[in-house]
Write a protein that holds these residues in place. Structure first.
Motif, PDB file in Angstrom:
ATOM      1  N   ALA A 208      15.457   0.939  -2.226  1.00 26.12           N
ATOM      2  CA  ALA A 208      14.271   0.116  -2.009  1.00 26.12           C
ATOM      3  C   ALA A 208      13.209   0.854  -1.208  1.00 26.12           C
ATOM      4  O   ALA A 208      12.023   0.600  -1.356  1.00 26.12           O
ATOM      5  CB  ALA A 208      14.663  -1.172  -1.288  1.00 26.12           C
TER       6      ALA A 208
ATOM      7  N   ARG B 146      12.647  -7.227   3.843  1.00 22.81           N
ATOM      8  CA  ARG B 146      13.350  -6.496   2.787  1.00 22.81           C
ATOM      9  C   ARG B 146      12.797  -6.845   1.414  1.00 22.81           C
ATOM     10  O   ARG B 146      12.516  -5.965   0.599  1.00 22.81           O
ATOM     11  CB  ARG B 146      14.840  -6.834   2.854  1.00 22.81           C
TER      12      ARG B 146
ATOM     13  N   ARG C 270      10.794  -4.696  -1.516  1.00 28.81           N
ATOM     14  CA  ARG C 270      11.362  -4.582  -2.862  1.00 28.81           C
ATOM     15  C   ARG C 270      10.384  -5.095  -3.924  1.00 28.81           C
ATOM     16  O   ARG C 270      10.331  -4.560  -5.030  1.00 28.81           O
ATOM     17  CB  ARG C 270      12.685  -5.344  -2.950  1.00 28.81           C
TER      18      ARG C 270
ATOM     19  N   CYS D 200      18.874 -11.738  -3.729  1.00 25.86           N
ATOM     20  CA  CYS D 200      18.429 -10.369  -3.433  1.00 25.86           C
ATOM     21  C   CYS D 200      19.050  -9.908  -2.118  1.00 25.86           C
ATOM     22  O   CYS D 200      18.369  -9.683  -1.120  1.00 25.86           O
ATOM     23  CB  CYS D 200      16.899 -10.313  -3.381  1.00 25.86           C
TER      24      CYS D 200
ATOM     25  N   CYS E 163      20.657  -8.259  -9.307  1.00 24.69           N
ATOM     26  CA  CYS E 163      19.480  -8.073 -10.167  1.00 24.69           C
ATOM     27  C   CYS E 163      19.637  -8.769 -11.516  1.00 24.69           C
ATOM     28  O   CYS E 163      18.678  -9.336 -12.049  1.00 24.69           O
ATOM     29  CB  CYS E 163      19.210  -6.587 -10.389  1.00 24.69           C
TER      30      CYS E 163
ATOM     31  N   CYS F 151       9.789  -7.627 -10.912  1.00 24.80           N
ATOM     32  CA  CYS F 151      10.208  -6.876  -9.731  1.00 24.80           C
ATOM     33  C   CYS F 151      10.265  -5.382  -9.988  1.00 24.80           C
ATOM     34  O   CYS F 151      10.995  -4.923 -10.885  1.00 24.80           O
ATOM     35  CB  CYS F 151      11.576  -7.367  -9.261  1.00 24.80           C
TER      36      CYS F 151
ATOM     37  N   SER G 284      11.710  -3.240  -8.237  1.00 24.67           N
ATOM     38  CA  SER G 284      12.968  -2.697  -7.737  1.00 24.67           C
ATOM     39  C   SER G 284      14.158  -3.103  -8.592  1.00 24.67           C
ATOM     40  O   SER G 284      15.304  -2.863  -8.201  1.00 24.67           O
ATOM     41  CB  SER G 284      13.194  -3.155  -6.284  1.00 24.67           C
TER      42      SER G 284
END
Length: 347
Positions: free
Chosen positions: A25, A194, A198, A238, A245, A254, A256
């Motif tokens: 990330a 976080r 991401r 997440c 994912c 997303c 990430s």
């Protein structure tokens, strides 16, 4: 539910994901330069424009609002003082643990004056299961004194005043303002920071910079609920070490995607709390009764606590109450288990 479904949300098209970018990330640093693997489709892809970033961020929020119509503050409180104290106590522990000790604390000391007049040792003994109980007791004792001496016994309703209280920083102040006073704010705890990185909303590790960057992307009226929904998603899907994912409702948006398990079946096994396999009934109840989600959570926590081994008061400081892993018997349990924790004592 269809066992092939990635989660308790409508299925999303996944062919567009292509080969997942498995960079950590931290690789998503510049919020104007998103991961080419997801946002642009190749190494030479053009960086995402500020307008495109804002539109994508707001799409993510709409998806999260649909996924978590029951998102709410997971600390139990009846007034601003109780929320302020509970948030200070939540440092380095879980909301579940805090919710277990605050009823006794507020029964004995229901307001700032009573808390200020209490013996410090008595406060320490009550909050011992939350860990770091001596530092927390001092903060609670001293902030109560300052509220009595400088604010006529009432919790102030302005950020610049709240942050002058011992043990209170911007995170705690925004929690209190948003949930007790109705003043919109972004609460940047570990989960929110976080996910903001991401999602490509920010590239910073500094909570103040994260707060500023995210504020630029959303309408002010959305800040408080955005904070709840992002934190809910971070605790359930997440995750820090094993993001699910393949079961994520915002996967198509997303940058990430791919840092965690992408197989839908395997990813579903990683989901936590009311989204965990076997807890579909609880999830359905929370969705159907979103306005009563806090009561449903409290009931679930109480049942889990009753089943857990050992009384709360018999645990040593630094034991089960001192971190997310300490909720024995609550793995994939009640919705509040993830804790507002991961905060520092001086928030």
């Amino acid at each position: 539910m269809d066992p092939r479904s990635p989660g308790p949300w409508p299925r999303v098209r996944r062919a567009e994901h292509g080969r997942a970018d498995r960079r950590p990330a931290r690789a998503v640093r510049n919020r104007a330069g998103l991961s080419a693997a997801r946002a642009g489709g190749g190494r030479g892809a053009t960086a995402e424009s500020p307008l495109a970033l804002k539109r994508r961020a707001r799409k993510i929020h709409r998806v999260l609002a649909e996924a978590y119509p029951y998102a709410h503050a997971e600390l139990d409180f009846r007034n601003p003082f109780e929320l302020l104290v509970a948030t200070v106590l939540s440092a380095q522990t879980t909301d579940v643990r805090v919710n277990q000790v605050t009823p006794e604390l507020f029964r004995k000391y229901p307001d700032p004056r009573a808390m200020h007049e209490a013996e410090l040792a008595d406060i320490e003994e009550i909050i011992r299961p939350t860990g770091f109980f001596r530092a927390k007791a001092r903060s609670v004792h001293h902030l109560s004194q300052k509220i009595v001496d400088e604010f006529d016994g009432a919790v102030p309703g302005r950020l610049e005043q709240l942050v002058t209280l011992p043990g209170v920083g911007r995170k705690t102040a925004n929690v209190v303002l948003g949930n007790a006073f109705g003043v919109p704010g972004i609460t940047v705890d570990t989960h929110f920071g976080r996910l903001a990185r991401r999602f490509g909303w920010t590239g910073s590790e500094d909570p103040i910079v994260v707060e500023r960057d995210v504020m630029e992307l959303f309408e002010r009226r959305d800040w408080t609920m955005l904070s709840h929904r992002v934190v809910f998603h971070g605790r359930r899907v997440c995750l820090s070490r094993n993001p699910a994912c393949g079961a994520c409702p915002v996967a198509p948006l997303c940058p990430s995607f791919g840092i965690g398990e992408t197989d839908p079946g395997k990813a579903r096994k990683l989901l936590r709390f009311e989204l965990a396999p076997g807890r579909e009934g609880l999830h359905a109840e929370m969705v159907a009764n979103a306005a009563s989600a806090a009561s449903i959570r409290q009931r679930t926590e109480a049942a889990a606590s009753a089943a857990a081994a050992g009384p709360v008061g018999g645990e040593p400081a630094g034991g089960p109450g001192s971190g997310p892993s300490g909720n024995r018997g609550l793995t994939n349990g009640g919705p509040g288990t993830g804790g507002t924790g991961d905060r520092e004592v001086a928030q």
